[in-house]
Design a protein around this motif. Structure first.
Motif, PDB file in Angstrom:
ATOM      1  N   SER A 101     -23.195 -44.683 -23.359  1.00 51.52           N
ATOM      2  CA  SER A 101     -22.321 -43.804 -24.152  1.00 51.52           C
ATOM      3  C   SER A 101     -21.090 -43.403 -23.349  1.00 51.52           C
ATOM      4  O   SER A 101     -19.973 -43.375 -23.865  1.00 51.52           O
ATOM      5  CB  SER A 101     -23.081 -42.549 -24.584  1.00 51.52           C
ATOM      6  OG  SER A 101     -24.170 -42.868 -25.407  1.00 51.52           O
ATOM      7  N   LEU A 102     -21.319 -43.112 -22.062  1.00 45.64           N
ATOM      8  CA  LEU A 102     -20.223 -42.706 -21.181  1.00 45.64           C
ATOM      9  C   LEU A 102     -19.194 -43.823 -21.073  1.00 45.64           C
ATOM     10  O   LEU A 102     -17.986 -43.582 -21.117  1.00 45.64           O
ATOM     11  CB  LEU A 102     -20.774 -42.377 -19.793  1.00 45.64           C
ATOM     12  CG  LEU A 102     -19.790 -41.820 -18.762  1.00 45.64           C
ATOM     13  CD1 LEU A 102     -19.287 -40.451 -19.188  1.00 45.64           C
ATOM     14  CD2 LEU A 102     -20.449 -41.724 -17.391  1.00 45.64           C
ATOM     15  N   TYR A 103     -19.680 -45.056 -20.947  1.00 45.55           N
ATOM     16  CA  TYR A 103     -18.779 -46.200 -20.800  1.00 45.55           C
ATOM     17  C   TYR A 103     -17.919 -46.391 -22.046  1.00 45.55           C
ATOM     18  O   TYR A 103     -16.753 -46.805 -21.960  1.00 45.55           O
ATOM     19  CB  TYR A 103     -19.594 -47.471 -20.535  1.00 45.55           C
ATOM     20  CG  TYR A 103     -18.735 -48.649 -20.148  1.00 45.55           C
ATOM     21  CD1 TYR A 103     -18.280 -48.802 -18.843  1.00 45.55           C
ATOM     22  CD2 TYR A 103     -18.350 -49.604 -21.098  1.00 45.55           C
ATOM     23  CE1 TYR A 103     -17.473 -49.867 -18.491  1.00 45.55           C
ATOM     24  CE2 TYR A 103     -17.539 -50.668 -20.750  1.00 45.55           C
ATOM     25  CZ  TYR A 103     -17.104 -50.795 -19.441  1.00 45.55           C
ATOM     26  OH  TYR A 103     -16.289 -51.849 -19.086  1.00 45.55           O
ATOM     27  N   GLN A 104     -18.474 -46.076 -23.195  1.00 45.23           N
ATOM     28  CA  GLN A 104     -17.773 -46.321 -24.456  1.00 45.23           C
ATOM     29  C   GLN A 104     -16.849 -45.178 -24.870  1.00 45.23           C
ATOM     30  O   GLN A 104     -16.049 -45.335 -25.781  1.00 45.23           O
ATOM     31  CB  GLN A 104     -18.809 -46.589 -25.569  1.00 45.23           C
ATOM     32  CG  GLN A 104     -19.574 -47.891 -25.360  1.00 45.23           C
ATOM     33  CD  GLN A 104     -20.754 -48.042 -26.310  1.00 45.23           C
ATOM     34  OE1 GLN A 104     -21.390 -47.049 -26.662  1.00 45.23           O
ATOM     35  NE2 GLN A 104     -21.051 -49.275 -26.718  1.00 45.23           N
ATOM     36  N   GLU A 105     -16.938 -44.029 -24.187  1.00 44.46           N
ATOM     37  CA  GLU A 105     -16.127 -42.862 -24.562  1.00 44.46           C
ATOM     38  C   GLU A 105     -14.810 -42.835 -23.803  1.00 44.46           C
ATOM     39  O   GLU A 105     -14.721 -43.271 -22.659  1.00 44.46           O
ATOM     40  CB  GLU A 105     -16.894 -41.562 -24.291  1.00 44.46           C
ATOM     41  CG  GLU A 105     -17.997 -41.312 -25.293  1.00 44.46           C
ATOM     42  CD  GLU A 105     -18.411 -39.850 -25.332  1.00 44.46           C
ATOM     43  OE1 GLU A 105     -17.572 -38.994 -25.005  1.00 44.46           O
ATOM     44  OE2 GLU A 105     -19.562 -39.583 -25.677  1.00 44.46           O
ATOM     45  N   GLN A 106     -13.792 -42.300 -24.462  1.00 43.83           N
ATOM     46  CA  GLN A 106     -12.509 -42.074 -23.805  1.00 43.83           C
ATOM     47  C   GLN A 106     -12.630 -40.906 -22.820  1.00 43.83           C
ATOM     48  O   GLN A 106     -13.402 -39.990 -23.043  1.00 43.83           O
ATOM     49  CB  GLN A 106     -11.436 -41.731 -24.853  1.00 43.83           C
ATOM     50  CG  GLN A 106     -11.112 -42.867 -25.800  1.00 43.83           C
ATOM     51  CD  GLN A 106     -10.385 -44.007 -25.124  1.00 43.83           C
ATOM     52  OE1 GLN A 106      -9.555 -43.795 -24.246  1.00 43.83           O
ATOM     53  NE2 GLN A 106     -10.701 -45.226 -25.531  1.00 43.83           N
ATOM     54  N   GLY A 107     -11.874 -40.952 -21.750  1.00 44.48           N
ATOM     55  CA  GLY A 107     -11.868 -39.835 -20.803  1.00 44.48           C
ATOM     56  C   GLY A 107     -13.181 -39.625 -20.102  1.00 44.48           C
ATOM     57  O   GLY A 107     -13.481 -38.521 -19.650  1.00 44.48           O
ATOM     58  N   LEU A 108     -13.992 -40.709 -20.023  1.00 46.88           N
ATOM     59  CA  LEU A 108     -15.285 -40.664 -19.331  1.00 46.88           C
ATOM     60  C   LEU A 108     -16.183 -39.541 -19.845  1.00 46.88           C
ATOM     61  O   LEU A 108     -16.963 -38.949 -19.089  1.00 46.88           O
ATOM     62  CB  LEU A 108     -15.077 -40.548 -17.813  1.00 46.88           C
ATOM     63  CG  LEU A 108     -14.421 -41.781 -17.172  1.00 46.88           C
ATOM     64  CD1 LEU A 108     -14.132 -41.523 -15.704  1.00 46.88           C
ATOM     65  CD2 LEU A 108     -15.289 -43.010 -17.331  1.00 46.88           C
ATOM     66  N   GLY A 109     -16.044 -39.231 -21.127  1.00 46.47           N
ATOM     67  CA  GLY A 109     -16.956 -38.291 -21.768  1.00 46.47           C
ATOM     68  C   GLY A 109     -16.786 -36.843 -21.372  1.00 46.47           C
ATOM     69  O   GLY A 109     -17.656 -36.018 -21.660  1.00 46.47           O
ATOM     70  N   CYS A 563     -20.052 -51.267 -12.063  1.00 40.26           N
ATOM     71  CA  CYS A 563     -18.872 -51.410 -11.198  1.00 40.26           C
ATOM     72  C   CYS A 563     -17.628 -50.842 -11.877  1.00 40.26           C
ATOM     73  O   CYS A 563     -16.869 -50.069 -11.279  1.00 40.26           O
ATOM     74  CB  CYS A 563     -18.638 -52.885 -10.858  1.00 40.26           C
ATOM     75  SG  CYS A 563     -19.803 -53.590  -9.697  1.00 40.26           S
ATOM     76  N   ASP A 564     -17.428 -51.213 -13.135  1.00 38.72           N
ATOM     77  CA  ASP A 564     -16.229 -50.768 -13.854  1.00 38.72           C
ATOM     78  C   ASP A 564     -16.248 -49.262 -14.083  1.00 38.72           C
ATOM     79  O   ASP A 564     -15.213 -48.587 -13.966  1.00 38.72           O
ATOM     80  CB  ASP A 564     -16.136 -51.510 -15.187  1.00 38.72           C
ATOM     81  CG  ASP A 564     -14.768 -51.365 -15.837  1.00 38.72           C
ATOM     82  OD1 ASP A 564     -13.761 -51.358 -15.087  1.00 38.72           O
ATOM     83  OD2 ASP A 564     -14.686 -51.260 -17.071  1.00 38.72           O
ATOM     84  N   LEU A 565     -17.413 -48.725 -14.394  1.00 39.37           N
ATOM     85  CA  LEU A 565     -17.551 -47.282 -14.595  1.00 39.37           C
ATOM     86  C   LEU A 565     -17.259 -46.533 -13.292  1.00 39.37           C
ATOM     87  O   LEU A 565     -16.613 -45.480 -13.301  1.00 39.37           O
ATOM     88  CB  LEU A 565     -18.961 -46.962 -15.087  1.00 39.37           C
ATOM     89  CG  LEU A 565     -19.209 -45.606 -15.749  1.00 39.37           C
ATOM     90  CD1 LEU A 565     -18.173 -45.291 -16.805  1.00 39.37           C
ATOM     91  CD2 LEU A 565     -20.615 -45.574 -16.346  1.00 39.37           C
ATOM     92  N   THR A 566     -17.698 -47.105 -12.174  1.00 37.89           N
ATOM     93  CA  THR A 566     -17.403 -46.502 -10.871  1.00 37.89           C
ATOM     94  C   THR A 566     -15.907 -46.531 -10.596  1.00 37.89           C
ATOM     95  O   THR A 566     -15.324 -45.538 -10.143  1.00 37.89           O
ATOM     96  CB  THR A 566     -18.151 -47.248  -9.747  1.00 37.89           C
ATOM     97  OG1 THR A 566     -19.552 -47.212 -10.004  1.00 37.89           O
ATOM     98  CG2 THR A 566     -17.873 -46.610  -8.393  1.00 37.89           C
ATOM     99  N   ALA A 567     -15.265 -47.669 -10.892  1.00 39.01           N
ATOM    100  CA  ALA A 567     -13.821 -47.789 -10.671  1.00 39.01           C
ATOM    101  C   ALA A 567     -13.046 -46.779 -11.520  1.00 39.01           C
ATOM    102  O   ALA A 567     -12.120 -46.109 -11.036  1.00 39.01           O
ATOM    103  CB  ALA A 567     -13.355 -49.208 -10.993  1.00 39.01           C
ATOM    104  N   LYS A 568     -13.439 -46.659 -12.784  1.00 39.73           N
ATOM    105  CA  LYS A 568     -12.753 -45.699 -13.673  1.00 39.73           C
ATOM    106  C   LYS A 568     -12.944 -44.266 -13.187  1.00 39.73           C
ATOM    107  O   LYS A 568     -12.024 -43.432 -13.261  1.00 39.73           O
ATOM    108  CB  LYS A 568     -13.288 -45.841 -15.102  1.00 39.73           C
ATOM    109  CG  LYS A 568     -12.826 -47.103 -15.805  1.00 39.73           C
ATOM    110  CD  LYS A 568     -13.463 -47.227 -17.189  1.00 39.73           C
ATOM    111  CE  LYS A 568     -12.926 -48.447 -17.926  1.00 39.73           C
ATOM    112  NZ  LYS A 568     -13.598 -48.655 -19.221  1.00 39.73           N
ATOM    113  N   THR A 569     -14.142 -43.973 -12.686  1.00 38.01           N
ATOM    114  CA  THR A 569     -14.437 -42.619 -12.196  1.00 38.01           C
ATOM    115  C   THR A 569     -13.631 -42.326 -10.939  1.00 38.01           C
ATOM    116  O   THR A 569     -13.049 -41.241 -10.794  1.00 38.01           O
ATOM    117  CB  THR A 569     -15.945 -42.478 -11.914  1.00 38.01           C
ATOM    118  OG1 THR A 569     -16.669 -42.762 -13.117  1.00 38.01           O
ATOM    119  CG2 THR A 569     -16.287 -41.071 -11.450  1.00 38.01           C
TER     120      THR A 569
END
Length: 585
Positions: A101-109, A563-569
């Motif tokens: 859900s976090l990955y699919q939300e704008q602004g990292l939820g 990996c991508d979620l970490t990069a975005k964070t």
């Protein structure tokens, strides 16, 4: 997206009401992330403080709460540790769904505030005719980080630069320049900022030693305050020269500010005195108008007065700050006003806030906060200065950081036998150098002094900006190597947490929201730095233990998503610190 902490807190509040009645609805269940992960991921400490209120054993209270705690979709069965801590371990499938859900939300939820509340952050605030130094660095980047965080959360932030552009120093400077360099008072760009600083020092020396010059300087201040055209024009030219120099620093630091100097509030100073008098709190003491304070005494133990109008009729910083506070509340409609200055001004703001409360300037709906910070020290533990004893100019400090970063990069390129363009080298050196300076400062608890060291702040290991930037660049290299298009990984994406290191990384990615809200509440940027450092460490452990591109599906896609979620964070977190990422280093 509601954070895990918020979800668990709500569940505990419901359990408290079920267990002990409606009177317990407003009690904070004290849910925090667990310090020791062997006992779980979260813990609630509420049973201990309730023991006295309920007259029961804390472990018995903890058991009662657990029996009414509906967290079976989130956690494994809660356990009790020590004298009554309630330990909670998150379920893997809950984590996997939450991360998806976090990955699919704008602004990292991260949830934004429902309305754009007006907040003012007062920071940087250099003095005209002086160069910015390391002390201004702290105020500027701490204030910028606080402003960025609040803006991201949806607040309407007014970033104010309360520059020192008024007062006796201008009388001194104008009087001195009339004698030695009158062109500077009539021609734009007649002076460099360095020349202006030197003239200011010479003017100050004359002012301290020559009573006749002192009198003329004071007369020049009166002319300026009365709006005399020649003095006003000279003042404008001097301010513009300093302003352009300040802007070069702000551009390099990527900091946006609205200037509203001391002079802006000059028309409102008389009104402050009138309002204080109307409230009956103004007292005359040795010819000066004062407000006597509670909790502040002089060496004799007598109540200390805050002077708001000097015996000669002049005003001071306290008067200006009271006028500014009134303007910000009435005209700007601010609900929260944050002042970022060195810790040496803590007493000043405590006194100003007390007077504002006594005079009913501060409604209950407005929160004022002083955000103090400590000194920057050299590696010898003393205040950071040049060898000749001068305060280090901020411009020189930033140049040196960029030069250090450039040399370090060139050495690495040579040892790796890599060829890069001059543009690449310049961009990396600039980004790493500025980022290292910012991060080294923001990663400290702002209330403490800290030791300034180029070697430490530019290290690729440890709690430094390069370490974070390198973690981000490493993730980007994975997507380049695998030619990954994250926009087209498929609709039915799935995150699978099997290995310990991917479980640890997944759990930690879900704590970003709690961290940002902690910064919003405490105004401590180091909390965000600590989070990003720990995230980078957890990612590097995951990277070392869990093959990504060489894994079979669906594990490969799951790890790519992590990996991508970490990069975005990392990118978001660093941006709130005022730090830009690099795709390659």
């Amino acid at each position: 997206m509601t954070s895990i902490n918020e979800q668990l807190t709500k569940k505990f509040q419901e359990a408290l009401v079920t267990s002990f009645g409606e009177d317990f609805q407003a009690i904070d269940p004290q849910v925090t992330t667990a310090r020791d992960l062997r006992h779980g991921d979260y813990q609630a400490n509420i049973a201990l403080p309730l023991a006295k209120k309920l007259g029961k054993n804390p472990r018995e209270i903890a058991q009662t709460i657990i029996s009414n705690l509906a967290v079976d979709t989130i956690c494994e069965t809660p356990t009790i540790g020590g004298p009554g801590f309630i330990n909670l371990k998150l379920k893997p499938n809950y984590l996997e769904n939450k991360l998806k859900s976090l990955y699919q939300e704008q602004g990292l939820g991260i949830e934004k505030i429902p309305d754009s509340t007006q907040v003012i952050v007062d920071f940087s605030s250099p003095n005209i005719a002086k160069e910015m130094h390391v002390g201004h660095l702290r105020s500027t980047i701490i204030g910028d980080c606080i402003a960025r965080t609040l803006e991201f959360l949806g607040y309407d932030v007014l970033r104010l630069n309360h520059v020192g552009d008024w007062g006796t120093q201008f009388g001194m400077l104008i009087t001195y320049l009339k004698e030695v360099y009158p062109d500077a008072l009539t021609q734009a760009d007649a002076l460099e900022i360095g020349d202006l600083v030197n003239f200011y020092k010479q003017a100050k020396k004359r002012f301290d030693e020559d009573t006749e010059f002192q009198q003329r300087a004071r007369e020049a201040v009166v002319k300026l305050q009365s709006g005399e055209q020649e003095s006003s024009q000279a003042w404008e030219l001097l301010c513009d020269q300093s302003r352009r120099e300040f802007q070069q620093i702000y551009d390099r630091l990527d900091v946006k500010l609205t200037e509203r100097g001391e002079s802006f509030y000059n028309p409102y100073l008389d009104d402050v005195i009138t309002a204080l008098d109307a409230e009956g709190i103004l007292k005359k003491d040795q010819g000066a108008q004062c407000v006597f304070l509670e909790g502040f005494t002089n060496k004799s133990g007598d109540p200390l007065p805050l002077i708001v109008q000097k015996s000669d009729g002049g005003y001071n910083y306290a008067t200006t700050d009271l006028a500014a506070l009134r303007y910000r509340i009435k005209e700007d409609q601010a609900k929260r006003i944050i002042y970022v200055t060195d810790a040496g001004q803590s007493n000043h703001f405590a006194q100003v806030f007390q007077v504002a409360n006594k005079a009913n300037f501060l409604p209950d709906t407005v929160e004022v906060t002083h955000v103090p910070f400590g000194l920057v020290k050299g590696e010898d533990g003393k205040k950071l200065k040049t060898r000749s004893g001068e305060t280090i100019k901020l411009k020189d400090l930033l140049n040196e950081a960029i030069n250090y970063a450039r040399k370090d990069l060139e050495n690495r390129l040579q040892s790796e036998e890599r060829k890069e363009s001059e543009d690449f080298i310049n961009n990396v050196a600039q980004t790493v150098g500025i980022s290292a300076v910012k991060y080294a400062d923001l990663s400290q608890n702002r209330s403490s002094d800290y030791i300034f060291s180029y070697d430490k702040m530019l290290a690729l290991q440890g709690n430094t900006a390069p370490y974070m930037l390198y973690a981000y660049a490493r993730i980007q290299s994975i997507s380049r190597e695998g030619n990954i298009d994250y926009e087209n990984l498929g609709e039915n994406i799935q995150i699978i947490l099997k290995e310990d290191t991917e479980m640890e990384l997944g759990k930690y990615l879900l704590q970003l929201s709690e961290t940002i809200k902690e910064v919003e509440k405490t105004l401590l940027p180091n909390r965000l730095c600590d989070y990003l450092y720990e995230l980078s460490k957890k990612f590097n452990r995951f990277y070392e233990n869990c093959p990504v591109l060489k894994s079979e599906e669906p594990t490969k896609t799951s790890r790519l998503l992590l990996c991508d979620l970490t990069a975005k964070t990392l990118k978001l977190g660093l941006s709130l610190l005022g730090i830009s990422v690099l795709e390659r280093m």
